[in-house]
Design a protein around this motif. Structure first.
Motif, short mmCIF file in Angstrom:
data_model
loop_
_atom_site.label_atom_id
_atom_site.label_comp_id
_atom_site.label_asym_id
_atom_site.label_seq_id
_atom_site.Cartn_x
_atom_site.Cartn_y
_atom_site.Cartn_z
N ASP A 6 71.21 31.91 60.51
CA ASP A 6 72.26 30.88 60.39
C ASP A 6 73.47 31.26 61.22
O ASP A 6 74.01 30.44 61.96
CB ASP A 6 72.71 30.73 58.92
CG ASP A 6 71.64 30.10 58.05
OD1 ASP A 6 70.71 29.48 58.58
OD2 ASP A 6 71.76 30.22 56.80
N GLU A 7 73.90 32.51 61.09
CA GLU A 7 75.12 32.93 61.80
C GLU A 7 74.91 32.89 63.31
O GLU A 7 75.84 32.55 64.05
CB GLU A 7 75.56 34.33 61.35
CG GLU A 7 75.92 34.47 59.88
CD GLU A 7 77.04 33.53 59.42
OE1 GLU A 7 77.67 32.87 60.25
OE2 GLU A 7 77.24 33.45 58.20
N THR A 8 73.71 33.22 63.75
CA THR A 8 73.42 33.15 65.19
C THR A 8 73.63 31.72 65.69
O THR A 8 74.21 31.49 66.75
CB THR A 8 71.97 33.62 65.46
OG1 THR A 8 71.84 34.97 64.99
CG2 THR A 8 71.63 33.58 66.94
N ASP A 57 75.51 25.57 55.02
CA ASP A 57 75.00 26.94 55.19
C ASP A 57 75.96 27.94 54.55
O ASP A 57 75.54 28.87 53.86
CB ASP A 57 74.88 27.31 56.67
CG ASP A 57 73.78 26.53 57.39
OD1 ASP A 57 72.91 25.96 56.73
OD2 ASP A 57 73.83 26.50 58.64
N GLU A 58 77.26 27.76 54.83
CA GLU A 58 78.23 28.75 54.32
C GLU A 58 78.23 28.75 52.79
O GLU A 58 78.38 29.80 52.17
CB GLU A 58 79.64 28.47 54.85
CG GLU A 58 79.80 28.48 56.37
CD GLU A 58 79.39 29.78 57.06
OE1 GLU A 58 79.01 30.74 56.38
OE2 GLU A 58 79.42 29.81 58.31
N MET A 59 78.06 27.58 52.19
CA MET A 59 78.01 27.53 50.72
C MET A 59 76.76 28.25 50.20
O MET A 59 76.80 28.91 49.17
CB MET A 59 78.05 26.08 50.23
CG MET A 59 79.38 25.38 50.48
SD MET A 59 80.81 26.29 49.80
CE MET A 59 81.62 26.87 51.27
N LEU A 60 75.64 28.13 50.94
CA LEU A 60 74.43 28.88 50.57
C LEU A 60 74.69 30.39 50.67
O LEU A 60 74.23 31.15 49.81
CB LEU A 60 73.30 28.55 51.54
CG LEU A 60 72.30 27.48 51.17
CD1 LEU A 60 71.24 27.38 52.26
CD2 LEU A 60 71.63 27.80 49.84
N HIS A 61 75.43 30.78 51.69
CA HIS A 61 75.74 32.21 51.85
C HIS A 61 76.63 32.68 50.70
O HIS A 61 76.43 33.76 50.15
CB HIS A 61 76.42 32.48 53.20
CG HIS A 61 75.62 32.04 54.38
ND1 HIS A 61 76.11 32.05 55.67
CD2 HIS A 61 74.35 31.56 54.47
CE1 HIS A 61 75.17 31.59 56.49
NE2 HIS A 61 74.10 31.28 55.79
N VAL A 62 77.60 31.83 50.36
CA VAL A 62 78.49 32.18 49.23
C VAL A 62 77.66 32.35 47.96
O VAL A 62 77.83 33.31 47.20
CB VAL A 62 79.57 31.08 49.04
CG1 VAL A 62 80.31 31.27 47.73
CG2 VAL A 62 80.57 31.09 50.21
N ALA A 74 83.70 36.80 52.20
CA ALA A 74 83.78 36.57 53.65
C ALA A 74 83.37 35.14 54.05
O ALA A 74 84.06 34.49 54.85
CB ALA A 74 82.91 37.59 54.38
N ASP A 75 82.27 34.65 53.51
CA ASP A 75 81.79 33.33 53.95
C ASP A 75 82.71 32.20 53.47
O ASP A 75 82.79 31.15 54.10
CB ASP A 75 80.35 33.10 53.49
CG ASP A 75 79.40 33.98 54.26
OD1 ASP A 75 78.84 33.53 55.26
OD2 ASP A 75 79.25 35.16 53.86
N ASN A 76 83.38 32.45 52.34
CA ASN A 76 84.36 31.46 51.87
C ASN A 76 85.51 31.32 52.85
O ASN A 76 86.01 30.22 53.09
CB ASN A 76 84.91 31.89 50.50
CG ASN A 76 84.41 30.96 49.41
OD1 ASN A 76 84.17 29.78 49.66
ND2 ASN A 76 84.23 31.49 48.22
FE LIG Z 1 78.02 32.51 56.68
#
Ligand SMILES: [Fe+2]
Ligand SMILES: [Fe+2]
Length: 335
Positions: free
Chosen positions: A207-209, A98-103, A67-69
């Motif tokens: 992060d998403e907020t 941030d998104e890469m951290l989530h991935v 999803a984050d990708n």
């Molecule tokens: Fe994310």
């Protein structure tokens, strides 16, 4: 103008200080995956989860795997390209990190939760093979592919197409799909289950907020400069899109709760999604569509947390992340 195509690289005088402030805020919010410990989760998966809860977790992990990708992809291809503000590009640069951290977090999650190689592969392929997850990905691709050829936002129609993409990812993908999944995680946390996943989700939730806040600030700036674009037809279309997102998320819910999870039901989840959708519509400057109440008390506290103590907590909670190095992923690991 914020949607014009002559690239603005000038930070002084600053045209959008609100975006720069969001960037500065986001820099206070840095963590690493080193601090996440999935070892207790592993015991819970083996000994404490019911088969129904285990099915729910398998579906969640499969959704999180890609999803984050997808969000990062749209950020680079569309947000970064079309929002003509160097201040917003700074914010988006941090968001991409941030998104890469989530991935990376969800990569660790998949590795820890799914020891079997073939099952692991299947989790990463879920966006193509598991219908309820494929539907979510298809929803994203629909609004992403539709503006593939969009290079200049030189007409009102093209500007609106981009605005729809922006709203899709802010309100529906990050704002609804993710929040639905967070609710399942916090439901399980409320039962004392899966503390590693809950910790990771705390950080990702914050992060998403902020990502949603950034995208909503962009929408507000666009609305201020091009008020005529935000007519009744656009509002009606966006409400249809939000309803479509709720339907897609409810199909996922039916699948994830297929075997029945005590204390959770599709009816409650639908109410929660409607409640969140109304929040997103309000953030967008539209009227509410559902007037539903939040049925999940465990999400009420979660909603308040980022508002009250968001950045102060970070100092004690996130900086610890730099001190340890558990659970690191290396390129040599065989997956
Ligand atoms: Fe994310
Ligand atoms: Fe995000």
């Amino acid at each position: 103008m914020i949607l014009s195509s002559n690239l603005d690289l000038t930070l002084r005088p600053m045209k959008y200080p609100q975006f720069f402030q969001l960037y500065k805020n986001s820099l206070k919010n840095i963590w690493t995956t080193d601090e996440i410990d999935f070892s207790v989760d592993f015991e819970h998966l083996r000994d404490r989860l019911s088969p129904q809860e285990a099915h729910l977790i398998r579906r969640l992990v499969a959704f999180f795997a890609t999803a984050d990708n997808l969000v990062a992809h749209n950020l680079v291809l569309n947000f970064y390209k079309h929002i003509n503000s160097p201040e917003m590009r700074m914010f988006l640069g941090k968001q991409l990190f941030d998104e890469m951290l989530h991935v990376e977090t969800y990569l660790l999650l998949v590795d820890n939760y799914i020891p079997d190689h073939e099952e692991r592969q299947a989790a990463f392929d879920a966006y193509q093979n598991i219908p309820s997850i494929k539907q979510k990905a298809d929803f994203c691709f629909k609004y992403m592919d539709s503006i593939n050829e969009l290079n200049n936002l030189d007409t009102d129609d093209r500007k609106r197409q981009f605005i729809e993409n922006l709203i899709c990812f802010a309100a529906c993908v990050e704002g609804l799909f993710f929040f639905g999944s967070f609710a399942y995680v916090y439901f399980l946390r409320n039962k004392g289950l899966l503390p590693g996943l809950a910790t990771a989700t705390n950080w990702i939730f914050r992060d998403e907020t902020l990502h949603i806040e950034g995208a909503m600030a962009a929408v507000a700036a666009i609305r201020k400069e091009y008020p005529h674009l935000f007519d009744a037809a656009l509002e009606a279309r966006m409400k249809l899109m939000v309803e479509e997102a709720i339907q897609v998320e409810m199909n996922f819910c039916q699948d994830a709760l297929n075997f029945g999870v005590s204390g959770l039901s599709p009816k409650l989840m639908r109410e929660y999604l409607e409640y969140v959708a109304d929040q997103r519509l309000t953030q967008l400057g539209f009227s509410k569509a559902y007037l539903s109440k939040n049925p999940f008390s465990f999400m009420v506290l979660q909603d308040l947390q980022p508002l009250t103590n968001f950045f102060e907590k970070r100092v004690t909670e996130y900086q610890k992340g730099f001190e340890s190095s558990r659970n690191s992923v290396t390129f040599n690991d065989e997956f």
